[in-house]
Design a protein around this motif. Structure first.
Motif, PDB file in Angstrom:
ATOM      1  N   TYR A 295       0.806  -1.216   0.111  1.00 19.53           N
ATOM      2  CA  TYR A 295      -0.028  -0.095   0.090  1.00 19.53           C
ATOM      3  C   TYR A 295       0.999   1.118   0.099  1.00 19.53           C
ATOM      4  O   TYR A 295       0.669   2.261  -0.685  1.00 19.53           O
ATOM      5  CB  TYR A 295      -0.840   0.097   1.164  1.00 19.53           C
ATOM      6  CG  TYR A 295      -2.149  -0.886   1.144  1.00 19.53           C
ATOM      7  CD1 TYR A 295      -3.471  -0.351   0.592  1.00 19.53           C
ATOM      8  CD2 TYR A 295      -1.980  -2.265   1.238  1.00 19.53           C
ATOM      9  CE1 TYR A 295      -4.527  -1.314   0.793  1.00 19.53           C
ATOM     10  CE2 TYR A 295      -3.173  -3.165   1.267  1.00 19.53           C
ATOM     11  CZ  TYR A 295      -4.237  -2.570   0.908  1.00 19.53           C
ATOM     12  OH  TYR A 295      -5.394  -3.302   0.510  1.00 19.53           O
ATOM     13  N   THR A 296       1.989   1.308   0.937  1.00 21.08           N
ATOM     14  CA  THR A 296       3.047   2.223   1.036  1.00 21.08           C
ATOM     15  C   THR A 296       3.365   2.642  -0.537  1.00 21.08           C
ATOM     16  O   THR A 296       3.681   3.704  -0.987  1.00 21.08           O
ATOM     17  CB  THR A 296       3.766   2.165   1.750  1.00 21.08           C
ATOM     18  OG1 THR A 296       3.384   1.972   3.229  1.00 21.08           O
ATOM     19  CG2 THR A 296       4.761   3.382   2.014  1.00 21.08           C
ATOM     20  N   THR A 297       3.954   1.484  -1.191  1.00 17.05           N
ATOM     21  CA  THR A 297       4.486   1.801  -2.487  1.00 17.05           C
ATOM     22  C   THR A 297       3.668   2.218  -3.606  1.00 17.05           C
ATOM     23  O   THR A 297       3.979   3.278  -4.538  1.00 17.05           O
ATOM     24  CB  THR A 297       4.973   0.334  -3.024  1.00 17.05           C
ATOM     25  OG1 THR A 297       5.903  -0.312  -2.057  1.00 17.05           O
ATOM     26  CG2 THR A 297       5.561   0.388  -4.417  1.00 17.05           C
ATOM     27  N   PHE A 298       2.220   1.913  -3.567  1.00 16.67           N
ATOM     28  CA  PHE A 298       1.451   2.553  -4.475  1.00 16.67           C
ATOM     29  C   PHE A 298       0.952   3.681  -4.179  1.00 16.67           C
ATOM     30  O   PHE A 298       0.790   4.802  -5.139  1.00 16.67           O
ATOM     31  CB  PHE A 298       0.261   1.672  -4.265  1.00 16.67           C
ATOM     32  CG  PHE A 298      -0.146   0.542  -5.273  1.00 16.67           C
ATOM     33  CD1 PHE A 298      -0.851   0.663  -6.448  1.00 16.67           C
ATOM     34  CD2 PHE A 298       0.478  -0.610  -5.274  1.00 16.67           C
ATOM     35  CE1 PHE A 298      -1.200  -0.520  -7.272  1.00 16.67           C
ATOM     36  CE2 PHE A 298       0.457  -1.713  -6.045  1.00 16.67           C
ATOM     37  CZ  PHE A 298      -0.402  -1.362  -7.227  1.00 16.67           C
ATOM     38  N   GLU A 299       0.970   4.075  -2.835  1.00 11.74           N
ATOM     39  CA  GLU A 299       0.941   5.601  -2.679  1.00 11.74           C
ATOM     40  C   GLU A 299       1.969   6.474  -3.016  1.00 11.74           C
ATOM     41  O   GLU A 299       1.681   7.691  -3.432  1.00 11.74           O
ATOM     42  CB  GLU A 299       0.421   5.937  -0.993  1.00 11.74           C
ATOM     43  CG  GLU A 299      -0.931   5.163  -0.514  1.00 11.74           C
ATOM     44  CD  GLU A 299      -1.068   5.317   0.859  1.00 11.74           C
ATOM     45  OE1 GLU A 299      -0.258   5.640   1.526  1.00 11.74           O
ATOM     46  OE2 GLU A 299      -2.413   5.134   1.295  1.00 11.74           O
ATOM     47  N   GLN A 300       3.210   6.176  -2.614  1.00  8.18           N
ATOM     48  CA  GLN A 300       4.338   6.808  -3.318  1.00  8.18           C
ATOM     49  C   GLN A 300       4.283   6.923  -4.819  1.00  8.18           C
ATOM     50  O   GLN A 300       4.536   7.977  -5.388  1.00  8.18           O
ATOM     51  CB  GLN A 300       5.657   5.916  -2.709  1.00  8.18           C
ATOM     52  CG  GLN A 300       5.975   5.850  -1.463  1.00  8.18           C
ATOM     53  CD  GLN A 300       7.193   5.154  -1.043  1.00  8.18           C
ATOM     54  OE1 GLN A 300       7.401   4.280  -1.637  1.00  8.18           O
ATOM     55  NE2 GLN A 300       7.528   5.391   0.202  1.00  8.18           N
ATOM     56  N   GLU A 301       3.959   5.986  -5.487  1.00  8.19           N
ATOM     57  CA  GLU A 301       3.834   6.028  -6.925  1.00  8.19           C
ATOM     58  C   GLU A 301       2.884   6.864  -7.352  1.00  8.19           C
ATOM     59  O   GLU A 301       2.996   7.761  -8.459  1.00  8.19           O
ATOM     60  CB  GLU A 301       3.957   4.537  -7.560  1.00  8.19           C
ATOM     61  CG  GLU A 301       4.847   3.824  -7.418  1.00  8.19           C
ATOM     62  CD  GLU A 301       6.134   4.289  -8.166  1.00  8.19           C
ATOM     63  OE1 GLU A 301       6.214   5.316  -9.274  1.00  8.19           O
ATOM     64  OE2 GLU A 301       7.451   3.939  -7.813  1.00  8.19           O
ATOM     65  N   PHE A 302       1.701   6.861  -6.984  1.00  9.70           N
ATOM     66  CA  PHE A 302       0.532   7.897  -7.245  1.00  9.70           C
ATOM     67  C   PHE A 302       0.703   9.194  -6.676  1.00  9.70           C
ATOM     68  O   PHE A 302       0.032   9.926  -7.171  1.00  9.70           O
ATOM     69  CB  PHE A 302      -0.778   7.138  -6.766  1.00  9.70           C
ATOM     70  CG  PHE A 302      -1.149   6.164  -7.726  1.00  9.70           C
ATOM     71  CD1 PHE A 302      -2.422   6.327  -8.280  1.00  9.70           C
ATOM     72  CD2 PHE A 302      -0.705   4.770  -7.657  1.00  9.70           C
ATOM     73  CE1 PHE A 302      -2.817   5.303  -9.325  1.00  9.70           C
ATOM     74  CE2 PHE A 302      -1.322   3.937  -8.562  1.00  9.70           C
ATOM     75  CZ  PHE A 302      -2.193   4.064  -9.438  1.00  9.70           C
ATOM     76  N   GLY A 303       1.542   9.300  -5.694  1.00  9.73           N
ATOM     77  CA  GLY A 303       1.799  10.664  -5.286  1.00  9.73           C
ATOM     78  C   GLY A 303       0.700  11.297  -4.312  1.00  9.73           C
ATOM     79  O   GLY A 303       0.500  12.241  -4.118  1.00  9.73           O
ATOM     80  N   ARG A 304      -0.359  10.312  -3.739  1.00 11.72           N
ATOM     81  CA  ARG A 304      -1.565  10.561  -3.078  1.00 11.72           C
ATOM     82  C   ARG A 304      -1.900   9.366  -2.292  1.00 11.72           C
ATOM     83  O   ARG A 304      -1.675   8.205  -2.533  1.00 11.72           O
ATOM     84  CB  ARG A 304      -2.453  11.072  -3.982  1.00 11.72           C
ATOM     85  CG  ARG A 304      -3.075  10.026  -4.872  1.00 11.72           C
ATOM     86  CD  ARG A 304      -4.210  10.543  -5.703  1.00 11.72           C
ATOM     87  NE  ARG A 304      -4.516   9.705  -6.582  1.00 11.72           N
ATOM     88  CZ  ARG A 304      -5.128   8.420  -6.776  1.00 11.72           C
ATOM     89  NH1 ARG A 304      -5.297   7.929  -5.228  1.00 11.72           N
ATOM     90  NH2 ARG A 304      -5.491   7.546  -7.712  1.00 11.72           N
TER      91      ARG A 304
END
Length: 231
Positions: free
Chosen positions: A130-139
């Motif tokens: 989940y953290t990786t996805f939020e970092q890539e999406f920037g939100r």
């Protein structure tokens, strides 16, 4: 003389005690006295005495016979020790101790510990995902996106590593959205892609440039990325 003493000592035998028992007897609910008494019963069994008396046990320990009786009763009640029937010569029945219940409890503790380790590892991997996805999406991810991630893991059986690989594929292709990632995972599953390396190789095959036709001049345009949504 020394050699004879050494041989006599060796003939007494060696009692093999599982390392896990010494590490986990407290978690099993045993104290030190109960543990030693169980090991003494185990020792008698190895020597061929299948039903040592409380007096036999007390003679090897620092507790009185009456306490041995109480501890034996407790060990049987709490299923660390059992009394079974044996058959001697001529079909004569006799009683004997068995410490199989102790080994069964120890095995259960070992399996439980392994499952807990696997669960903790899985939870850490999901949190990291989940953290990786939020970092890539920037939100922060929306509730629907979080639900989609959970669905990929729980329903589709996708590993966090493979989901991350699909995310990287979407980033490389410049199509960072859940629909595109879902399509990548669908294609991989359809083609039985199970590891990250297999996924990378599968994607590389679609990025290989085709040989230019003879009449077309070479260009410096980059090779187009594979569009998973067109499948």
């Amino acid at each position: 003389m020394d050699k004879e003493i050494l041989l006599a000592w060796w003939e007494e035998g060696v009692l093999s005690v599982p390392q896990l028992l010494l590490k986990k007897y407290k978690q099993l609910g045993l104290d030190e006295t109960e543990l030693v008494l169980l090991l003494q019963v185990y020792s008698f069994l190895k020597e061929g005495n299948s039903f040592p008396t409380p007096e036999d046990l007390a003679n090897r320990m620092t507790i009185p016979e009456s306490m041995c009786v109480s501890i034996l009763r407790r060990l049987i009640q709490h299923q660390f020790l059992s009394i079974e029937e044996g058959h001697g010569e001529g079909g004569i029945l006799y009683e004997k101790y068995s410490i199989k219940p102790l080994w069964a409890k120890l095995a259960d503790e070992f399996v439980y510990e392994k499952k807990q380790d696997e669960l903790e590892k899985s939870l850490n991997e999901e949190t990291d995902l989940y953290t990786t996805f939020e970092q890539e999406f920037g939100r922060p991810l929306s509730p629907l996106e979080c639900e989609t991630l959970a669905m990929w893991i729980d329903q589709d059986g996708q590993s966090p590593e493979l989901i991350k690989a699909a995310l990287r594929e979407a980033v490389i292709s410049g199509k960072l959205n859940f629909r595109y990632i879902d399509r990548i995972l669908f294609e991989w599953k359809k083609n039985r892609i199970l590891t990250v390396e297999e996924a990378r190789e599968y994607a590389r095959n679609f990025r290989k440039p085709s040989k230019p036709a003879a009449e077309k001049p070479k260009t410096s345009n980059p090779v187009p990325f594979y569009n998973w949504l067109e499948q």
